[in-house]
Design a protein around this motif. Structure first.
Motif, PDB file in Angstrom:
ATOM      1  N   GLU A 306       0.706  -1.309  -0.010  1.00 17.84           N
ATOM      2  CA  GLU A 306      -0.040  -0.019  -0.238  1.00 17.84           C
ATOM      3  C   GLU A 306       1.145   1.169   0.047  1.00 17.84           C
ATOM      4  N   ARG A 307       2.319   1.411   0.500  1.00 15.20           N
ATOM      5  CA  ARG A 307       3.078   1.998   0.772  1.00 15.20           C
ATOM      6  C   ARG A 307       4.065   2.479  -0.268  1.00 15.20           C
ATOM      7  N   GLY A 308       4.290   1.504  -0.885  1.00 17.97           N
ATOM      8  CA  GLY A 308       6.076   1.463  -2.036  1.00 17.97           C
ATOM      9  C   GLY A 308       6.793   1.317  -0.703  1.00 17.97           C
ATOM     10  N   ALA A 309       6.937   0.611   0.047  1.00 19.06           N
ATOM     11  CA  ALA A 309       7.967   1.004   0.851  1.00 19.06           C
ATOM     12  C   ALA A 309       8.752  -0.141   1.151  1.00 19.06           C
ATOM     13  N   SER A 310      10.175   0.024   0.693  1.00 20.31           N
ATOM     14  CA  SER A 310      11.079  -1.102   1.170  1.00 20.31           C
ATOM     15  C   SER A 310      11.234  -1.444   2.397  1.00 20.31           C
ATOM     16  N   LEU A 311      11.258  -3.620   2.066  1.00 17.40           N
ATOM     17  CA  LEU A 311      10.510  -4.530   3.168  1.00 17.40           C
ATOM     18  C   LEU A 311      12.353  -4.252   3.736  1.00 17.40           C
ATOM     19  N   LEU A 312      11.803  -4.388   5.163  1.00 15.43           N
ATOM     20  CA  LEU A 312      12.588  -4.042   6.142  1.00 15.43           C
ATOM     21  C   LEU A 312      12.774  -5.398   7.016  1.00 15.43           C
ATOM     22  N   ALA A 313      14.154  -5.710   7.450  1.00 12.82           N
ATOM     23  CA  ALA A 313      14.121  -7.303   8.386  1.00 12.82           C
ATOM     24  C   ALA A 313      12.853  -7.364   9.724  1.00 12.82           C
ATOM     25  N   ALA A 314      12.575  -6.080  10.191  1.00 14.22           N
ATOM     26  CA  ALA A 314      11.858  -5.780  10.995  1.00 14.22           C
ATOM     27  C   ALA A 314      10.911  -6.053  10.732  1.00 14.22           C
ATOM     28  N   GLY A 315       9.624  -6.802   9.377  1.00 16.22           N
ATOM     29  CA  GLY A 315       8.735  -7.177   9.270  1.00 16.22           C
ATOM     30  C   GLY A 315       8.642  -8.134   8.587  1.00 16.22           C
ATOM     31  N   VAL A 316       9.862  -9.246   8.908  1.00 17.04           N
ATOM     32  CA  VAL A 316       9.939 -10.178   8.461  1.00 17.04           C
ATOM     33  C   VAL A 316       9.726 -11.374   9.551  1.00 17.04           C
ATOM     34  N   THR A 317       9.564 -12.547   9.042  1.00 17.45           N
ATOM     35  CA  THR A 317       8.976 -13.537  10.402  1.00 17.45           C
ATOM     36  C   THR A 317       9.720 -15.125   9.654  1.00 17.45           C
ATOM     37  N   GLY A 318      10.402 -15.186   8.416  1.00 16.45           N
ATOM     38  CA  GLY A 318      10.478 -15.861   8.331  1.00 16.45           C
ATOM     39  C   GLY A 318      11.949 -16.349   6.962  1.00 16.45           C
ATOM     40  N   VAL A 319      12.166 -16.850   6.787  1.00 19.08           N
ATOM     41  CA  VAL A 319      12.472 -16.981   5.157  1.00 19.08           C
ATOM     42  C   VAL A 319      12.905 -19.017   4.878  1.00 19.08           C
ATOM     43  N   GLU A 350      21.613 -16.018   6.686  1.00 17.35           N
ATOM     44  CA  GLU A 350      22.494 -14.483   7.244  1.00 17.35           C
ATOM     45  C   GLU A 350      20.744 -13.860   7.532  1.00 17.35           C
ATOM     46  N   ILE A 351      19.614 -14.089   7.013  1.00 16.49           N
ATOM     47  CA  ILE A 351      18.442 -13.830   7.226  1.00 16.49           C
ATOM     48  C   ILE A 351      17.682 -13.920   9.027  1.00 16.49           C
ATOM     49  N   PRO A 352      17.592 -15.538   9.245  1.00 17.79           N
ATOM     50  CA  PRO A 352      17.229 -15.792  10.161  1.00 17.79           C
ATOM     51  C   PRO A 352      17.769 -15.058  11.264  1.00 17.79           C
ATOM     52  N   GLY A 353      19.227 -14.373  11.723  1.00 14.45           N
ATOM     53  CA  GLY A 353      20.085 -13.602  12.258  1.00 14.45           C
ATOM     54  C   GLY A 353      19.033 -12.020  12.456  1.00 14.45           C
ATOM     55  N   LEU A 354      18.483 -11.590  11.537  1.00 14.94           N
ATOM     56  CA  LEU A 354      18.023 -10.309  11.156  1.00 14.94           C
ATOM     57  C   LEU A 354      16.473 -10.268  11.653  1.00 14.94           C
ATOM     58  N   LEU A 355      15.882 -11.256  10.959  1.00 14.84           N
ATOM     59  CA  LEU A 355      14.630 -11.292  11.565  1.00 14.84           C
ATOM     60  C   LEU A 355      14.173 -10.426  12.874  1.00 14.84           C
ATOM     61  N   GLY A 356      12.991  -9.421  12.265  1.00 12.58           N
ATOM     62  CA  GLY A 356      12.136  -8.549  13.960  1.00 12.58           C
ATOM     63  C   GLY A 356      12.704  -7.486  14.075  1.00 12.58           C
ATOM     64  N   ARG A 357      14.035  -7.506  13.663  1.00  7.59           N
ATOM     65  CA  ARG A 357      15.057  -6.397  13.956  1.00  7.59           C
ATOM     66  C   ARG A 357      15.663  -4.732  13.774  1.00  7.59           C
ATOM     67  N   SER A 358      15.177  -3.406  13.786  1.00 10.27           N
ATOM     68  CA  SER A 358      15.300  -2.862  13.140  1.00 10.27           C
ATOM     69  C   SER A 358      16.691  -2.275  12.223  1.00 10.27           C
ATOM     70  N   THR A 359      16.173  -1.280  11.554  1.00 12.06           N
ATOM     71  CA  THR A 359      18.093  -1.176  10.748  1.00 12.06           C
ATOM     72  C   THR A 359      18.906  -0.128  11.785  1.00 12.06           C
ATOM     73  N   GLY A 360      18.918   0.191  12.262  1.00 18.52           N
ATOM     74  CA  GLY A 360      19.204   0.571  13.457  1.00 18.52           C
ATOM     75  C   GLY A 360      19.972  -0.441  14.179  1.00 18.52           C
ATOM     76  N   ASP A 361      19.521  -0.708  14.613  1.00 16.97           N
ATOM     77  CA  ASP A 361      20.101  -2.274  15.331  1.00 16.97           C
ATOM     78  C   ASP A 361      20.768  -3.134  15.327  1.00 16.97           C
ATOM     79  N   LEU A 362      21.230  -3.413  13.801  1.00 16.36           N
ATOM     80  CA  LEU A 362      21.536  -4.383  13.093  1.00 16.36           C
ATOM     81  C   LEU A 362      22.656  -3.260  13.182  1.00 16.36           C
ATOM     82  N   LYS A 363      22.715  -2.031  12.155  1.00 17.94           N
ATOM     83  CA  LYS A 363      23.938  -1.310  12.322  1.00 17.94           C
ATOM     84  C   LYS A 363      24.012  -0.489  13.682  1.00 17.94           C
ATOM     85  N   GLU A 364      23.980  -1.029  14.891  1.00 18.25           N
ATOM     86  CA  GLU A 364      24.592  -0.811  15.553  1.00 18.25           C
ATOM     87  C   GLU A 364      25.882  -2.202  16.428  1.00 18.25           C
TER      88      GLU A 364
END
Length: 383
Positions: A306-319, A350-364
Motif C-alpha cells: 500500500e505504501r510502496g516501502a522497502s522491505l525491512l528485516a523488522a517486518g520479516v518472520t521467516g525465510v 544470514e537472514i534468520p539472525g536479522l528477523l524482527g530487528r530494526s535497521t538501526g540495531d543491526l547497524k549498531e
C-alpha cells in the motif's frame, strides 16, 4: 462479457484501430504452423508473404522486430524426421540445422526490399541476469538505429528443459518490453480469440478485450500445433504480460497480418491495461522465478503493497529456500500468498539472525554493511 463479439471471422466493426496505426515500434511474432504446411518443412511463399507485409510497415516509417518460430520445423525434413521429436537432444539438433535455414530465408526475402536483418537468439538466462538483459536491450537498440530488422528466436540449440521460455509467445511479450514497443502482434493459424473452440457452431469472436473480466466466460484451449509448442493459453498469457505494461496486442492469423498492421479491426485487440514500468521491474515480474522466499508480517505487507516501502528485516518472520544476495526472492504474506518479488540484499543463511530487528540495531551490532533494507523498493515489483 464486456468484449464485443461476432459469429464469424469475416464480421468486423467499422473504423480503424488508432493505437495500431500510430505504433512506431512493433514486435511481430509468427508461429511455426503459419510458416509450414501440414506440419512439414518451411514454405518459402509464406515467409515471402510475411516479409512483404513487414516491408510495407517499414515503408510507412515504423520499426519492426520479428520473433519467429520455425527453426525446429525447418530442420525436420533435412534430418529425415517425420514429426517434431519429443527428445530434447533431437529438438536441439533440428533447431541447429533449421535456424540457419530459417534466417537465410528471411535474409533473402528482406533483401528484395533492401532491408538488412540481424539474428538474435535468446535464452532465459539472457533476460534473468541483469547484465545480459541490459546488453540485449542495447543490441536491439543498435540494430534498430542502424535500420536492420532483428529476427528473434529462443536459442533452442543450447536451452535446457529446466531453463527455457517454452514458447515464443511469452518470449515475444518480453521482447516487446525489452525494446519499448508500441504494439505486439501475435500471428498464428487462428484468426482471433473466440469464446469457445472456433470449430463450434455459434461461437463469438472477441473483437476487443479490455480486462480479465472479458475473458471470464471464455474457453481457452491448451494444445498447440504439431510443429509448435504454444496454443491459445500462451497467447493470452503473452497478451496479459504486454498489456499490463502498457503495450496493446493484436491476435490474429498470418493471413490477416497486412490488415491487422494497417489498423483494420480484424482478430482480437487486447487493450493496454497498465502503464510502462522500468526495465528492472518488468524483468523481475516476467523474466524471473523466486530462488526462495521471505515471510512478511501483516504490517510489512501493508507497507510494501500500500505504501510502496522497502522491505525491512523488522517486518520479516521467516525465510525459505537457498539463495544469495542479489537473487530474486518472493515476498510472501502471513497467509502464504505471494505479494511481490524483489532482489534480496542478504544471503538466506544470514537472514534468520536479522528477523524482527530494526535497521538501526543491526547497524549498531554488525556495522554499516547492515544499514540497508532486506529488499529495496527500487528492486521490488508487486505481483
Amino acid at each position: 462479457m464486456g468484449a464485443s463479439g461476432s459469429t464469424g471471422a469475416g464480421d468486423v466493426s467499422d473504423g480503424l484501430r488508432d493505437d495500431v496505426r500510430a505504433a512506431r515500434r512493433i514486435v511481430v511474432k509468427i508461429g511455426s504452423s503459419s510458416l509450414t504446411t501440414n506440419g512439414g518443412g518451411l514454405e518459402p511463399e509464406r515467409i515471402a508473404a510475411l516479409v512483404d507485409v513487414l516491408a510495407e510497415v517499414r515503408a510507412r516509417g515504423a520499426e519492426v522486430v520479428l520473433v519467429s518460430s520455425g527453426a525446429i520445423a525447418a530442420g525436420l525434413t533435412p534430418l529425415g524426421l517425420a514429426t517434431r521429436p519429443s527428445a530434447l537432444a533431437l529438438q536441439q539438433a533440428a533447431a541447429s540445422v533449421g535456424q540457419g535455414l530459417l534466417v537465410h530465408h528471411y535474409q533473402q526475402e528482406f533483401a528484395r526490399h533492401s532491408i538488412l536483418t540481424g539474428q538474435v537468439l535468446l535464452t532465459v538466462d539472457d533476460v534473468i541476469r541483469r547484465a545480459s538483459y541490459r546488453n540485449a536491450h542495447q543490441t536491439f537498440a543498435a540494430l534498430l538505429d542502424l535500420g536492420a530488422v532483428p529476427v528473434v528466436n529462443e536459442n533452442d540449440t543450447v536451452a535446457t528443459s529446466e531453463i527455457r521460455f517454452g514458447d515464443n509467445d511469452r518470449l515475444a511479450a518480453l521482447v516487446a518490453h525489452l525494446v519499448h514497443a508500441d504494439l505486439l502482434v501475435l500471428l498464428s493459424d487462428v484468426d482471433a480469440l473466440y469464446d469457445g473452440p472456433p470449430s463450434r457452431p455459434g461461437v463469438r469472436r472477441l473483437v476487443d478485450v479490455r480486462s480479465d473480466d472479458d475473458l471470464a466466460d471464455v474457453e481457452i484451449g491448451s494444445v498447440g500445433s504439431a510443429v509448435g509448442t504454444g496454443g491459445m493459453v500462451t497467447k493470452v498469457e503473452a497478451a496479459r504480460i504486454a498489456t499490463g505494461a502498457g503495450i496493446p496486442v493484436v491476435l490474429t492469423s498470418a493471413d490477416n497480418a497486412g490488415a491487422a498492421l494497417a489498423g483494420a479491426p480484424v482478430g482480437t485487440l487486447f487493450h493496454a491495461t497498465g502503464r510502462r514500468r522500468p526495465i528492472r521491474q518488468l524483468w523481475l515480474a516476467h523474466a524471473t522465478e523466486g530462488k526462495g522466499s521471505v515471510v512478511l508480517d501483516a504490517g510489512a505487507v501493508r507497507a510494501v503493497v500500500e505504501r510502496g516501502a522497502s522491505l525491512l528485516a523488522a517486518g520479516v518472520t521467516g525465510v525459505k529456500g537457498s539463495f544469495v544476495a542479489g537473487d530474486p526472492v518472493d515476498l510472501v504474506g502471513p497467509d502464504g500468498a505471494t505479494v511481490a518479488r524483489g532482489l534480496v540484499n542478504f544471503d538466506a543463511a544470514e537472514i534468520p539472525g536479522l528477523l524482527g530487528r530494526s535497521t538501526g540495531d543491526l547497524k549498531e551490532e554488525f556495522g554499516d554493511a547492515y544499514d540497508r533494507a532486506l529488499v529495496h523498493r527500487d528492486d521490488l515489483v508487486l505481483l
